[in-house]
Motif scaffolding. Sequence first.
Motif, PDB file in Angstrom:
ATOM      1  N   LEU A 141       1.279 -18.846 -11.293  1.00 36.88           N
ATOM      2  CA  LEU A 141       0.680 -19.842 -10.415  1.00 36.88           C
ATOM      3  C   LEU A 141       0.908 -19.542  -8.934  1.00 36.88           C
ATOM      4  O   LEU A 141       0.006 -19.668  -8.113  1.00 36.88           O
ATOM      5  N   ASP A 142       2.117 -19.103  -8.566  1.00 35.44           N
ATOM      6  CA  ASP A 142       2.428 -18.866  -7.154  1.00 35.44           C
ATOM      7  C   ASP A 142       2.731 -17.392  -6.903  1.00 35.44           C
ATOM      8  O   ASP A 142       3.579 -17.057  -6.081  1.00 35.44           O
ATOM      9  N   ILE A 143       2.015 -16.518  -7.591  1.00 31.14           N
ATOM     10  CA  ILE A 143       2.298 -15.089  -7.479  1.00 31.14           C
ATOM     11  C   ILE A 143       2.057 -14.559  -6.069  1.00 31.14           C
ATOM     12  O   ILE A 143       2.652 -13.571  -5.636  1.00 31.14           O
ATOM     13  N   ALA A 144       1.215 -15.253  -5.290  1.00 30.66           N
ATOM     14  CA  ALA A 144       0.952 -14.822  -3.909  1.00 30.66           C
ATOM     15  C   ALA A 144       2.202 -14.937  -3.048  1.00 30.66           C
ATOM     16  O   ALA A 144       2.292 -14.306  -1.988  1.00 30.66           O
ATOM     17  N   GLY A 145       3.176 -15.712  -3.495  1.00 28.05           N
ATOM     18  CA  GLY A 145       4.402 -15.876  -2.726  1.00 28.05           C
ATOM     19  C   GLY A 145       5.503 -14.899  -3.108  1.00 28.05           C
ATOM     20  O   GLY A 145       6.586 -14.917  -2.512  1.00 28.05           O
ATOM     21  N   TRP A 146       5.253 -14.027  -4.090  1.00 27.63           N
ATOM     22  CA  TRP A 146       6.255 -13.032  -4.474  1.00 27.63           C
ATOM     23  C   TRP A 146       6.370 -11.962  -3.387  1.00 27.63           C
ATOM     24  O   TRP A 146       5.385 -11.577  -2.763  1.00 27.63           O
ATOM     25  N   THR A 147       7.570 -11.475  -3.160  1.00 31.06           N
ATOM     26  CA  THR A 147       7.790 -10.486  -2.099  1.00 31.06           C
ATOM     27  C   THR A 147       8.711  -9.363  -2.557  1.00 31.06           C
ATOM     28  O   THR A 147       9.424  -9.496  -3.560  1.00 31.06           O
ATOM     29  N   ILE A 148       8.690  -8.277  -1.792  1.00 26.37           N
ATOM     30  CA  ILE A 148       9.638  -7.179  -1.963  1.00 26.37           C
ATOM     31  C   ILE A 148      10.288  -6.956  -0.601  1.00 26.37           C
ATOM     32  O   ILE A 148       9.586  -6.660   0.374  1.00 26.37           O
ATOM     33  N   PRO A 149      11.608  -7.106  -0.483  1.00 26.34           N
ATOM     34  CA  PRO A 149      12.281  -6.872   0.803  1.00 26.34           C
ATOM     35  C   PRO A 149      11.956  -5.485   1.338  1.00 26.34           C
ATOM     36  O   PRO A 149      11.855  -4.509   0.581  1.00 26.34           O
ATOM     37  N   ALA A 150      11.799  -5.394   2.646  1.00 25.47           N
ATOM     38  CA  ALA A 150      11.414  -4.128   3.277  1.00 25.47           C
ATOM     39  C   ALA A 150      12.357  -2.985   2.908  1.00 25.47           C
ATOM     40  O   ALA A 150      11.923  -1.854   2.685  1.00 25.47           O
ATOM     41  N   ALA A 151      13.657  -3.270   2.823  1.00 28.61           N
ATOM     42  CA  ALA A 151      14.643  -2.216   2.534  1.00 28.61           C
ATOM     43  C   ALA A 151      14.529  -1.684   1.107  1.00 28.61           C
ATOM     44  O   ALA A 151      15.060  -0.615   0.797  1.00 28.61           O
ATOM     45  N   GLU A 152      13.858  -2.401   0.235  1.00 32.39           N
ATOM     46  CA  GLU A 152      13.772  -1.989  -1.164  1.00 32.39           C
ATOM     47  C   GLU A 152      12.397  -1.450  -1.542  1.00 32.39           C
ATOM     48  O   GLU A 152      12.147  -1.132  -2.698  1.00 32.39           O
ATOM     49  N   ARG A 153      11.507  -1.333  -0.581  1.00 32.82           N
ATOM     50  CA  ARG A 153      10.164  -0.861  -0.888  1.00 32.82           C
ATOM     51  C   ARG A 153      10.149   0.645  -1.130  1.00 32.82           C
ATOM     52  O   ARG A 153      10.905   1.398  -0.503  1.00 32.82           O
ATOM     53  N   ILE A 154       9.300   1.058  -2.037  1.00 27.84           N
ATOM     54  CA  ILE A 154       9.144   2.474  -2.349  1.00 27.84           C
ATOM     55  C   ILE A 154       7.773   2.916  -1.822  1.00 27.84           C
ATOM     56  O   ILE A 154       6.960   2.074  -1.428  1.00 27.84           O
ATOM     57  N   PRO A 155       7.499   4.229  -1.748  1.00 33.30           N
ATOM     58  CA  PRO A 155       6.229   4.699  -1.179  1.00 33.30           C
ATOM     59  C   PRO A 155       5.000   4.011  -1.755  1.00 33.30           C
ATOM     60  O   PRO A 155       4.052   3.719  -1.035  1.00 33.30           O
TER      61      PRO A 155
END
Length: 247
Positions: A212-226
Motif C-alpha cells: 500500500l505505501d511502497i512509494a515511501g520505501w527507501t534505501i539509505p544513500a550509504a547502502e546503495r549499490i550501482p
Amino acid sequence: KNLFDTLAMVGIGPTVRAYPTTDTTVKQIPFDREMAGKILDSVGWRRASAGGIRSKNGLPMRFTLIVPVSSLSRVRIAVMIQEQLRQAGIDMQIEQMDYSAFTERQAERKFDAALAGWHLGSSPGGAKDTWSSEAAEKGGLNYGEYRNASYDSLLDSAIAAVDPDKAKGFFRRANQIIVDDAPAVWLYEPKTILAIDRRIRTTPMRPNSWWLDIAGWTIPAAERIPRDMVMLKNQPNSAQTGSKRPK
C-alpha cells in the motif's frame, strides 16, 4: 503440512486471524473418522464390504469436486481429500478445468462441490458478500446458497457495532453458527511471505496489502549499490527527495 509445510494454518471459518475481531476459540468440528462412519451408517449409507464405497438404496455415495488448474495448491489438496474420503467410504471424483470455466460453473450453481478460494479485504464484513442469504441469490458469491437467518442477523450486528469488543462477540457467535452448519470446510489460511533486501527501509505494512505505501520505501544513500544509482537516474523526482523508490 504436506501441502504448505509451515506456511499455512488450518482454517477456522470464513475469516482470518489477522482481523482483530476474529476469535480463534470458535469450536471446530473434530476430526473423527470412526464417529463419521457411525453417523453415515445410522442414516443408511453403509459399506457392503470393508474398505468399499458406501451406498444407500443401490445409490453409491459419490460426488464430483470441481477444481481450477490455475491453482496448484488446490489441485494437490484435492487429491489428498479424495484419499481421505475414500478411507471413509466416499467416492469423490475430481474434475479439473480452466479458471474461467470454474468460475462460470460456480456462478451457474452447476456443481456438487467446488474447491474455491477467497481473498478477504481489509474488513471482516466481507463475509456478508460470500455467506449471507442475500449473497445466495443469483449474481451473489454465496455459490452454495447457504442461508441461516440467525447467522445473517449476527453478521449484520457485528458489522454495525462501534465497540470492538461487541463486534468481536457478534462475529464469534456468527462464526460458531456457520462452522457448526458446515456449508463449507475451511481448509487452510496461507501465510503471506515477503522477502525484502535488508538495505530497504519499509513503512509499516498492513496484513492485507503490504504494497500500500511502497512509494515511501527507501534505501539509505550509504547502502546503495550501482544498480540503485542507475534506477535513481531514471526517476526525475528522486534527486530532489534523496530517496530511492523501488518497484
